[in-house]
Design an enzyme around this catalytic site. Structure first.
Site, PDB file in Angstrom:
ATOM      1  N   ASP A   6       0.823  -1.050  -0.238  1.00  0.00           N
ATOM      2  CA  ASP A   6      -0.125   0.121   0.038  1.00  0.00           C
ATOM      3  C   ASP A   6       0.933   1.111  -0.087  1.00  0.00           C
ATOM      4  O   ASP A   6       1.516   1.454   1.138  1.00  0.00           O
ATOM      5  CB  ASP A   6      -0.803  -0.063   1.138  1.00  0.00           C
ATOM      6  CG  ASP A   6      -1.821   1.195   1.383  1.00  0.00           C
ATOM      7  OD1 ASP A   6      -2.095   1.877   0.280  1.00  0.00           O
ATOM      8  OD2 ASP A   6      -2.173   1.576   2.540  1.00  0.00           O
TER       9      ASP A   6
ATOM     10  N   GLU B   9      -1.206  -1.264  -4.726  1.00  0.00           N
ATOM     11  CA  GLU B   9      -2.419  -0.452  -4.611  1.00  0.00           C
ATOM     12  C   GLU B   9      -2.292   0.656  -5.583  1.00  0.00           C
ATOM     13  O   GLU B   9      -1.253   1.275  -5.460  1.00  0.00           O
ATOM     14  CB  GLU B   9      -2.906  -0.147  -3.280  1.00  0.00           C
ATOM     15  CG  GLU B   9      -4.540   0.423  -3.611  1.00  0.00           C
ATOM     16  CD  GLU B   9      -4.978   0.718  -1.877  1.00  0.00           C
ATOM     17  OE1 GLU B   9      -5.502  -0.194  -1.497  1.00  0.00           O
ATOM     18  OE2 GLU B   9      -4.928   1.957  -1.498  1.00  0.00           O
TER      19      GLU B   9
ATOM     20  N   ASP C  42      -2.481   1.098   7.338  1.00  0.00           N
ATOM     21  CA  ASP C  42      -1.797   1.203   6.378  1.00  0.00           C
ATOM     22  C   ASP C  42      -1.053  -0.218   5.967  1.00  0.00           C
ATOM     23  O   ASP C  42      -0.958  -0.715   5.047  1.00  0.00           O
ATOM     24  CB  ASP C  42      -0.709   2.136   6.004  1.00  0.00           C
ATOM     25  CG  ASP C  42      -1.153   3.584   6.186  1.00  0.00           C
ATOM     26  OD1 ASP C  42      -1.880   4.028   5.274  1.00  0.00           O
ATOM     27  OD2 ASP C  42      -1.204   4.239   7.147  1.00  0.00           O
TER      28      ASP C  42
END
Length: 184
Positions: free
Chosen positions: A11, A71, A145
């Site tokens: 991420d 992502e 996160d």
């Protein structure tokens, strides 16, 4: 046939970058590790990018993932934030491609949909589903996160063999073929 596959999920972020590693053995998921890279302490964006590159390479060298899933940047209103986030993602992609590891990227909605069945789920809902999926009392992390990085890895596993709707690259040549506008 491969007996084990390891997926590194990332991420991207410029304040906190989340990483999750999973192993798939006979279609059974296992949590290998979950990490977060705190970038707030670094003095400038260039230093943060170097740290992202170095840390991604270190994770790759330590865990030897077969695939990397990232992502995709979220299209928000703040262009500067979007640019910085895209650079962070690009550096993580470059580190993966540098080690010749295939990469794939997924939209935030696709990740949330894969984990919770709801593309508008909250980070807390995603973390809760991951906790249940891996049968954990608590996720071993400080921020959401890191669980988002894990979610990207799981999303990639769930979508393996069905990645035509998302972008996937096996190296620089594949990246350039799929993105001819990036050539100079």
């Amino acid at each position: 046939m491969q007996s084990e596959k390891i997926i590194l999920g990332i991420d991207p972020g410029t304040s906190i970058m989340g990483f999750g590693l999973i192993s798939i053995k006979k279609n059974k998921l296992e949590l290998i590790s979950i990490h977060e890279l705190i970038l707030k302490k670094y003095p400038n964006h260039e230093t943060k990018l170097k740290v992202i590159f170095d840390r991604t390479l270190a994770l790759i060298d330590e865990f030897h993932p077969d695939e990397v899933a990232l992502e995709a940047p979220f299209f928000g209103k703040n262009v500067q934030s979007m640019l910085k986030l895209g650079r962070a993602q690009g550096v993580a992609m470059a580190a993966s491609l540098h080690r010749n590891i295939p990469i794939c990227e997924y939209s935030p909605k696709k990740v949330k949909m894969a984990i919770t069945g709801n593309g508008n789920a909250s980070k807390e809902q995603v973390a809760g589903m991951l906790k249940n999926l891996f049968n954990l009392k608590e996720l071993p992390l400080k921020s959401l996160d890191a669980s988002d990085g894990l979610a990207v890895a799981v999303c990639h596993h769930f979508n393996s063999g069905n990645i035509s709707a998302e972008k996937s690259y096996t190296g620089w040549d594949a990246f350039l073929k799929q993105n001819p506008e990036r050539k100079r």
